[in-house]
Design a protein around this motif. Structure first.
Motif, PDB file in Angstrom:
ATOM      1  N   PRO A  27       0.923  -1.217   0.017  1.00 27.38           N
ATOM      2  CA  PRO A  27      -0.008   0.278  -0.094  1.00 27.38           C
ATOM      3  C   PRO A  27       0.831   1.266   0.026  1.00 27.38           C
ATOM      4  N   PHE A  28       0.359   2.240  -0.297  1.00 30.74           N
ATOM      5  CA  PHE A  28       0.888   3.547  -0.492  1.00 30.74           C
ATOM      6  C   PHE A  28       1.223   4.027   1.009  1.00 30.74           C
ATOM      7  N   GLN A  29       2.329   4.703   1.210  1.00 28.39           N
ATOM      8  CA  GLN A  29       2.671   4.955   2.490  1.00 28.39           C
ATOM      9  C   GLN A  29       2.774   6.570   2.553  1.00 28.39           C
ATOM     10  N   MET A  30       2.064   7.334   3.537  1.00 23.93           N
ATOM     11  CA  MET A  30       1.971   8.676   3.337  1.00 23.93           C
ATOM     12  C   MET A  30       3.075   9.159   4.620  1.00 23.93           C
ATOM     13  N   LEU A  31       3.794  10.274   4.416  1.00 18.26           N
ATOM     14  CA  LEU A  31       4.408  11.005   5.301  1.00 18.26           C
ATOM     15  C   LEU A  31       4.210  12.346   5.494  1.00 18.26           C
ATOM     16  N   ARG A  32       3.996  12.628   6.967  1.00 14.21           N
ATOM     17  CA  ARG A  32       3.583  13.865   7.409  1.00 14.21           C
ATOM     18  C   ARG A  32       4.545  14.862   6.929  1.00 14.21           C
ATOM     19  N   ARG A  33       4.389  16.365   6.975  1.00 15.06           N
ATOM     20  CA  ARG A  33       5.131  17.268   6.526  1.00 15.06           C
ATOM     21  C   ARG A  33       6.466  17.263   7.409  1.00 15.06           C
ATOM     22  N   ALA A  34       6.450  17.174   8.688  1.00 17.72           N
ATOM     23  CA  ALA A  34       7.594  17.081   9.525  1.00 17.72           C
ATOM     24  C   ALA A  34       8.587  15.812   9.206  1.00 17.72           C
ATOM     25  N   GLU A  35       7.961  14.827   8.841  1.00 16.86           N
ATOM     26  CA  GLU A  35       8.613  13.648   8.227  1.00 16.86           C
ATOM     27  C   GLU A  35       9.565  13.828   7.340  1.00 16.86           C
ATOM     28  N   VAL A  36       8.922  14.510   6.216  1.00 14.71           N
ATOM     29  CA  VAL A  36       9.738  14.855   4.947  1.00 14.71           C
ATOM     30  C   VAL A  36      10.741  15.781   5.199  1.00 14.71           C
ATOM     31  N   GLN A  37      10.757  16.925   6.023  1.00 11.36           N
ATOM     32  CA  GLN A  37      11.777  17.698   6.691  1.00 11.36           C
ATOM     33  C   GLN A  37      12.717  17.108   7.198  1.00 11.36           C
ATOM     34  N   ALA A  38      12.596  16.058   7.971  1.00 13.49           N
ATOM     35  CA  ALA A  38      13.395  15.236   8.909  1.00 13.49           C
ATOM     36  C   ALA A  38      14.295  14.467   7.773  1.00 13.49           C
ATOM     37  N   ARG A  39      13.681  13.730   6.687  1.00 15.45           N
ATOM     38  CA  ARG A  39      14.432  12.905   5.791  1.00 15.45           C
ATOM     39  C   ARG A  39      15.138  13.737   4.955  1.00 15.45           C
ATOM     40  N   LEU A  40      14.710  15.146   4.758  1.00 16.47           N
ATOM     41  CA  LEU A  40      15.739  15.829   3.701  1.00 16.47           C
ATOM     42  C   LEU A  40      16.518  16.694   4.458  1.00 16.47           C
ATOM     43  N   GLY A  41      16.161  16.684   6.077  1.00 15.01           N
ATOM     44  CA  GLY A  41      17.324  17.723   6.495  1.00 15.01           C
ATOM     45  C   GLY A  41      16.953  19.201   6.226  1.00 15.01           C
ATOM     46  N   ALA A  58      14.237  22.801   6.514  1.00 20.51           N
ATOM     47  CA  ALA A  58      13.297  23.665   7.455  1.00 20.51           C
ATOM     48  C   ALA A  58      11.819  23.752   6.781  1.00 20.51           C
ATOM     49  N   ARG A  59      10.990  23.939   7.722  1.00 18.84           N
ATOM     50  CA  ARG A  59       9.559  24.303   7.158  1.00 18.84           C
ATOM     51  C   ARG A  59       9.577  25.077   5.860  1.00 18.84           C
ATOM     52  N   SER A  60      10.427  26.415   6.221  1.00 19.53           N
ATOM     53  CA  SER A  60      10.244  27.384   5.146  1.00 19.53           C
ATOM     54  C   SER A  60      10.721  26.869   3.707  1.00 19.53           C
ATOM     55  N   THR A  61      11.822  26.146   3.932  1.00 20.98           N
ATOM     56  CA  THR A  61      12.402  25.622   2.890  1.00 20.98           C
ATOM     57  C   THR A  61      11.568  24.597   1.974  1.00 20.98           C
ATOM     58  N   LEU A  62      10.827  23.722   2.872  1.00 20.41           N
ATOM     59  CA  LEU A  62       9.841  22.941   2.161  1.00 20.41           C
ATOM     60  C   LEU A  62       8.825  23.815   1.391  1.00 20.41           C
ATOM     61  N   TYR A  63       8.141  24.824   1.859  1.00 23.58           N
ATOM     62  CA  TYR A  63       7.127  25.367   1.197  1.00 23.58           C
ATOM     63  C   TYR A  63       7.775  26.351   0.294  1.00 23.58           C
ATOM     64  N   GLY A  64       9.133  26.821   0.242  1.00 24.52           N
ATOM     65  CA  GLY A  64       9.599  27.353  -0.844  1.00 24.52           C
ATOM     66  C   GLY A  64       9.836  26.586  -2.069  1.00 24.52           C
ATOM     67  N   TYR A  65      10.200  25.209  -1.810  1.00 20.97           N
ATOM     68  CA  TYR A  65      10.286  24.165  -2.927  1.00 20.97           C
ATOM     69  C   TYR A  65       8.979  24.150  -3.513  1.00 20.97           C
ATOM     70  N   HIS A  95       6.845   7.265  -1.792  1.00 23.71           N
ATOM     71  CA  HIS A  95       7.761   6.792  -2.907  1.00 23.71           C
ATOM     72  C   HIS A  95       7.981   7.958  -3.544  1.00 23.71           C
ATOM     73  N   GLU A  96       7.306   9.013  -3.659  1.00 25.55           N
ATOM     74  CA  GLU A  96       7.468  10.158  -4.662  1.00 25.55           C
ATOM     75  C   GLU A  96       8.732  10.963  -3.970  1.00 25.55           C
ATOM     76  N   VAL A  97       8.750  11.080  -2.669  1.00 23.29           N
ATOM     77  CA  VAL A  97       9.632  11.562  -1.913  1.00 23.29           C
ATOM     78  C   VAL A  97      11.094  10.888  -2.329  1.00 23.29           C
ATOM     79  N   ASP A  98      11.005   9.605  -2.132  1.00 15.51           N
ATOM     80  CA  ASP A  98      12.246   8.792  -2.333  1.00 15.51           C
ATOM     81  C   ASP A  98      12.642   8.945  -3.909  1.00 15.51           C
ATOM     82  N   GLU A  99      11.683   8.935  -4.957  1.00 16.81           N
ATOM     83  CA  GLU A  99      12.097   9.121  -6.402  1.00 16.81           C
ATOM     84  C   GLU A  99      12.712  10.626  -6.351  1.00 16.81           C
ATOM     85  N   PHE A 100      12.284  11.487  -5.686  1.00 13.74           N
ATOM     86  CA  PHE A 100      12.983  12.831  -5.695  1.00 13.74           C
ATOM     87  C   PHE A 100      14.415  12.801  -5.190  1.00 13.74           C
TER      88      PHE A 100
END
Length: 78
Positions: free
Chosen positions: A8-22, A24-31, A58-63
């Protein structure tokens, strides 16, 4: 796109994506913001569920894989 129906598709919360990529929140929203100088059109688009901002894992992993490939291509050109 993931085509394996047994996983099944796995979903990540915003904070999890931020942690994986290292990042900040403002950087994520800038992207994500097409008017930002930090905008990355290849960055995965979020899903909104109520007040939650979610990303497909899987989209974050592909990125990230794309960033790795771009690095390898750039280092090979030197």
């Amino acid at each position: 796109m993931q085509s394996n129906p047994s996983k099944p598709f796995q979903m990540l919360r915003r904070a999890e994506v931020q942690a994986r990529l290292g990042i900040a929140r403002s950087t994520l929203y800038g992207y994500l913001n097409s008017r930002s100088s930090s905008y990355l059109p290849s960055f995965p688009k979020p899903l909104y569920l109520g007040s939650s901002v979610l990303f497909l894992e899987h989209e974050v992993d592909e990125f990230v894989e794309g960033l790795i490939q771009a690095r390898e291509v750039a280092s090979g050109q030197r």
